[in-house]
Design a protein around this motif. Structure first.
Motif, PDB file in Angstrom:
ATOM      1  N   GLU A   1     -27.885  -5.301  81.078  1.00 30.08           N
ATOM      2  CA  GLU A   1     -27.485  -5.407  82.483  1.00 30.08           C
ATOM      3  C   GLU A   1     -26.555  -6.592  82.697  1.00 30.08           C
ATOM      4  O   GLU A   1     -25.563  -6.484  83.416  1.00 30.08           O
ATOM      5  N   MET A   2     -26.868  -7.724  82.081  1.00 31.64           N
ATOM      6  CA  MET A   2     -26.024  -8.907  82.233  1.00 31.64           C
ATOM      7  C   MET A   2     -24.638  -8.644  81.669  1.00 31.64           C
ATOM      8  O   MET A   2     -23.636  -9.024  82.278  1.00 31.64           O
ATOM      9  N   ASP A   3     -24.567  -7.984  80.517  1.00 24.20           N
ATOM     10  CA  ASP A   3     -23.263  -7.669  79.921  1.00 24.20           C
ATOM     11  C   ASP A   3     -22.436  -6.781  80.836  1.00 24.20           C
ATOM     12  O   ASP A   3     -21.210  -6.898  80.887  1.00 24.20           O
TER      13      ASP A   3
ATOM     14  N   PRO B   1     -18.813 -15.127  80.489  1.00 23.75           N
ATOM     15  CA  PRO B   1     -19.898 -15.389  79.543  1.00 23.75           C
ATOM     16  C   PRO B   1     -20.696 -16.652  79.866  1.00 23.75           C
ATOM     17  O   PRO B   1     -21.884 -16.725  79.557  1.00 23.75           O
ATOM     18  N   ALA B   2     -20.092 -17.629  80.509  1.00 26.45           N
ATOM     19  CA  ALA B   2     -20.813 -18.861  80.861  1.00 26.45           C
ATOM     20  C   ALA B   2     -21.936 -18.582  81.851  1.00 26.45           C
ATOM     21  O   ALA B   2     -22.896 -19.352  81.937  1.00 26.45           O
ATOM     22  N   GLN B   3     -21.858 -17.476  82.585  1.00 26.43           N
ATOM     23  CA  GLN B   3     -22.911 -17.130  83.540  1.00 26.43           C
ATOM     24  C   GLN B   3     -24.180 -16.652  82.833  1.00 26.43           C
ATOM     25  O   GLN B   3     -25.218 -16.531  83.455  1.00 26.43           O
ATOM     26  N   HIS B   4     -24.101 -16.414  81.558  1.00 30.04           N
ATOM     27  CA  HIS B   4     -25.245 -15.936  80.779  1.00 30.04           C
ATOM     28  C   HIS B   4     -26.139 -17.073  80.286  1.00 30.04           C
ATOM     29  O   HIS B   4     -27.228 -16.821  79.788  1.00 30.04           O
ATOM     30  N   VAL B   5     -25.695 -18.301  80.412  1.00 27.72           N
ATOM     31  CA  VAL B   5     -26.385 -19.439  79.806  1.00 27.72           C
ATOM     32  C   VAL B   5     -27.843 -19.561  80.253  1.00 27.72           C
ATOM     33  O   VAL B   5     -28.757 -19.579  79.422  1.00 27.72           O
TER      34      VAL B   5
ATOM     35  N   GLU C   1     -42.035  -7.950  67.415  1.00 29.23           N
ATOM     36  CA  GLU C   1     -40.762  -7.836  68.126  1.00 29.23           C
ATOM     37  C   GLU C   1     -39.934  -9.121  68.081  1.00 29.23           C
ATOM     38  O   GLU C   1     -38.765  -9.114  68.451  1.00 29.23           O
ATOM     39  N   GLN C   2     -40.524 -10.200  67.647  1.00 32.24           N
ATOM     40  CA  GLN C   2     -39.841 -11.488  67.705  1.00 32.24           C
ATOM     41  C   GLN C   2     -38.582 -11.543  66.843  1.00 32.24           C
ATOM     42  O   GLN C   2     -37.572 -12.103  67.260  1.00 32.24           O
ATOM     43  N   GLY C   3     -38.605 -10.965  65.670  1.00 28.35           N
ATOM     44  CA  GLY C   3     -37.445 -11.015  64.781  1.00 28.35           C
ATOM     45  C   GLY C   3     -36.238 -10.315  65.376  1.00 28.35           C
ATOM     46  O   GLY C   3     -35.122 -10.858  65.375  1.00 28.35           O
ATOM     47  N   GLU C   4     -36.447  -9.111  65.886  1.00 31.93           N
ATOM     48  CA  GLU C   4     -35.341  -8.365  66.490  1.00 31.93           C
ATOM     49  C   GLU C   4     -34.854  -9.048  67.765  1.00 31.93           C
ATOM     50  O   GLU C   4     -33.652  -9.104  68.024  1.00 31.93           O
ATOM     51  N   ALA C   5     -35.766  -9.596  68.549  1.00 28.41           N
ATOM     52  CA  ALA C   5     -35.383 -10.316  69.762  1.00 28.41           C
ATOM     53  C   ALA C   5     -34.569 -11.564  69.407  1.00 28.41           C
ATOM     54  O   ALA C   5     -33.580 -11.873  70.076  1.00 28.41           O
ATOM     55  N   PHE C   6     -34.976 -12.257  68.356  1.00 26.69           N
ATOM     56  CA  PHE C   6     -34.229 -13.430  67.884  1.00 26.69           C
ATOM     57  C   PHE C   6     -32.792 -13.037  67.552  1.00 26.69           C
ATOM     58  O   PHE C   6     -31.845 -13.699  67.970  1.00 26.69           O
ATOM     59  N   LYS C   7     -32.619 -11.960  66.808  1.00 27.22           N
ATOM     60  CA  LYS C   7     -31.270 -11.506  66.425  1.00 27.22           C
ATOM     61  C   LYS C   7     -30.424 -11.194  67.654  1.00 27.22           C
ATOM     62  O   LYS C   7     -29.251 -11.561  67.722  1.00 27.22           O
ATOM     63  N   ARG C   8     -31.027 -10.520  68.603  1.00 25.38           N
ATOM     64  CA  ARG C   8     -30.288 -10.129  69.810  1.00 25.38           C
ATOM     65  C   ARG C   8     -29.896 -11.363  70.623  1.00 25.38           C
ATOM     66  O   ARG C   8     -28.766 -11.456  71.114  1.00 25.38           O
ATOM     67  N   LEU C   9     -30.806 -12.311  70.772  1.00 28.24           N
ATOM     68  CA  LEU C   9     -30.497 -13.532  71.523  1.00 28.24           C
ATOM     69  C   LEU C   9     -29.461 -14.388  70.805  1.00 28.24           C
ATOM     70  O   LEU C   9     -28.573 -14.965  71.433  1.00 28.24           O
ATOM     71  N   PHE C  10     -29.577 -14.467  69.490  1.00 33.43           N
ATOM     72  CA  PHE C  10     -28.629 -15.254  68.703  1.00 33.43           C
ATOM     73  C   PHE C  10     -27.221 -14.694  68.881  1.00 33.43           C
ATOM     74  O   PHE C  10     -26.264 -15.434  69.094  1.00 33.43           O
TER      75      PHE C  10
ATOM     76  N   ALA D   1     -26.138 -12.811  71.400  1.00 30.40           N
ATOM     77  CA  ALA D   1     -25.725 -12.997  72.791  1.00 30.40           C
ATOM     78  C   ALA D   1     -25.246 -14.434  73.027  1.00 30.40           C
ATOM     79  O   ALA D   1     -24.252 -14.654  73.717  1.00 30.40           O
ATOM     80  N   ALA D   2     -25.936 -15.396  72.447  1.00 33.69           N
ATOM     81  CA  ALA D   2     -25.548 -16.805  72.610  1.00 33.69           C
ATOM     82  C   ALA D   2     -24.207 -17.085  71.936  1.00 33.69           C
ATOM     83  O   ALA D   2     -23.447 -17.928  72.397  1.00 33.69           O
ATOM     84  N   GLN D   3     -23.924 -16.364  70.867  1.00 28.47           N
ATOM     85  CA  GLN D   3     -22.676 -16.573  70.137  1.00 28.47           C
ATOM     86  C   GLN D   3     -21.453 -16.250  70.999  1.00 28.47           C
ATOM     87  O   GLN D   3     -20.386 -16.807  70.789  1.00 28.47           O
ATOM     88  N   ARG D   4     -21.613 -15.402  71.983  1.00 32.86           N
ATOM     89  CA  ARG D   4     -20.490 -15.008  72.849  1.00 32.86           C
ATOM     90  C   ARG D   4     -20.265 -15.977  74.005  1.00 32.86           C
ATOM     91  O   ARG D   4     -19.384 -15.760  74.826  1.00 32.86           O
ATOM     92  N   ILE D   5     -21.060 -17.047  74.089  1.00 32.17           N
ATOM     93  CA  ILE D   5     -20.932 -18.005  75.183  1.00 32.17           C
ATOM     94  C   ILE D   5     -20.172 -19.238  74.688  1.00 32.17           C
ATOM     95  O   ILE D   5     -20.676 -19.976  73.850  1.00 32.17           O
ATOM     96  N   PRO D   6     -18.963 -19.460  75.202  1.00 32.24           N
ATOM     97  CA  PRO D   6     -18.224 -20.652  74.783  1.00 32.24           C
ATOM     98  C   PRO D   6     -18.950 -21.931  75.184  1.00 32.24           C
ATOM     99  O   PRO D   6     -19.588 -21.989  76.229  1.00 32.24           O
ATOM    100  N   LYS D   7     -18.878 -22.935  74.384  1.00 29.11           N
ATOM    101  CA  LYS D   7     -19.453 -24.269  74.582  1.00 29.11           C
ATOM    102  C   LYS D   7     -20.981 -24.288  74.571  1.00 29.11           C
ATOM    103  O   LYS D   7     -21.573 -25.055  73.861  1.00 29.11           O
ATOM    104  N   HIS D   8     -21.624 -23.467  75.380  1.00 28.35           N
ATOM    105  CA  HIS D   8     -23.076 -23.537  75.550  1.00 28.35           C
ATOM    106  C   HIS D   8     -23.849 -22.669  74.566  1.00 28.35           C
ATOM    107  O   HIS D   8     -25.060 -22.799  74.454  1.00 28.35           O
ATOM    108  N   GLY D   9     -23.166 -21.778  73.881  1.00 25.55           N
ATOM    109  CA  GLY D   9     -23.847 -20.873  72.964  1.00 25.55           C
ATOM    110  C   GLY D   9     -24.430 -21.574  71.756  1.00 25.55           C
ATOM    111  O   GLY D   9     -25.549 -21.278  71.327  1.00 25.55           O
TER     112      GLY D   9
END
Length: 122
Positions: A66-68, A74-78, A95-104, A106-114
Motif C-alpha cells: 500500500e505504501m509503495d 521514498p523518504a515518506q516511508h522512513v 515469518e521473521q526471515g522473510e519479513a527481514f528480507k522484505r524490510l531490508f 524496502a529500506a534500501q530504496r530510501i535515500p539517506k535514511h535507508g
C-alpha cells in the motif's frame, strides 16, 4: 510581519515534515489550512500506526504494498518502515526471515535514511 496564517500550504507541508510522526495528528488540527496541507503526512501517520500493530508477514506485506502504491516520495516511508523493524521480533519465528528480507529491501530504496534502518535490522 508574516504570521503562520499567511504561510502558503506548501510551506506548512514542509514544516509538517519536521513534526515527529506521533505528533502529526495534533499538528494537523491547528486549523483547516494545516489539516489540508498535511494530508500526505497524515497518511504516513496512519501507516505508522498500522506498522506499530503489525503481527504477521501478511500484514507487513500488505502495508508495504500500500505504501509503495500511495507514497510517491521514498523518504515518506522512513517512519512506518522503522516501526515495522521494531515489530520484527514480535512476528512468528517462521515469518521473521522473510519479513527481514522484505524490510531490508524496502529500506534500501530510501535515500539517506535507508542505511541506518538496514544497520538497525542487522
Amino acid at each position: 510581519p508574516t504570521t503562520y496564517h499567511d504561510l502558503p500550504p506548501e510551506l506548512i507541508e514542509r514544516i509538517g515534515d519536521y513534526v515527529p510522526v506521533q505528533d502529526v495528528k495534533n499538528f494537523s488540527v491547528v486549523n483547516r489550512r494545516t489539516y489540508h496541507a498535511m494530508q500526505t503526512r497524515q497518511l504516513v501517520y496512519r501507516y505508522w500506526q498500522r506498522a506499530n500493530q503489525a503481527v504477521s508477514l501478511a500484514s507487513i506485506n500488505q502495508l508495504l504494498n500500500e505504501m509503495d502504491g500511495t507514497l510517491a516520495d521514498p523518504a515518506q516511508h522512513v517512519e512506518p518502515i522503522d516501526a515495522l523493524r521494531q515489530r520484527l521480533q514480535a512476528l512468528p519465528e517462521a515469518e521473521q526471515g522473510e519479513a527481514f528480507k522484505r524490510l531490508f529491501a524496502a529500506a534500501q530504496r530510501i535515500p539517506k535514511h535507508g542505511l541506518p534502518i538496514q544497520k538497525a535490522l542487522m
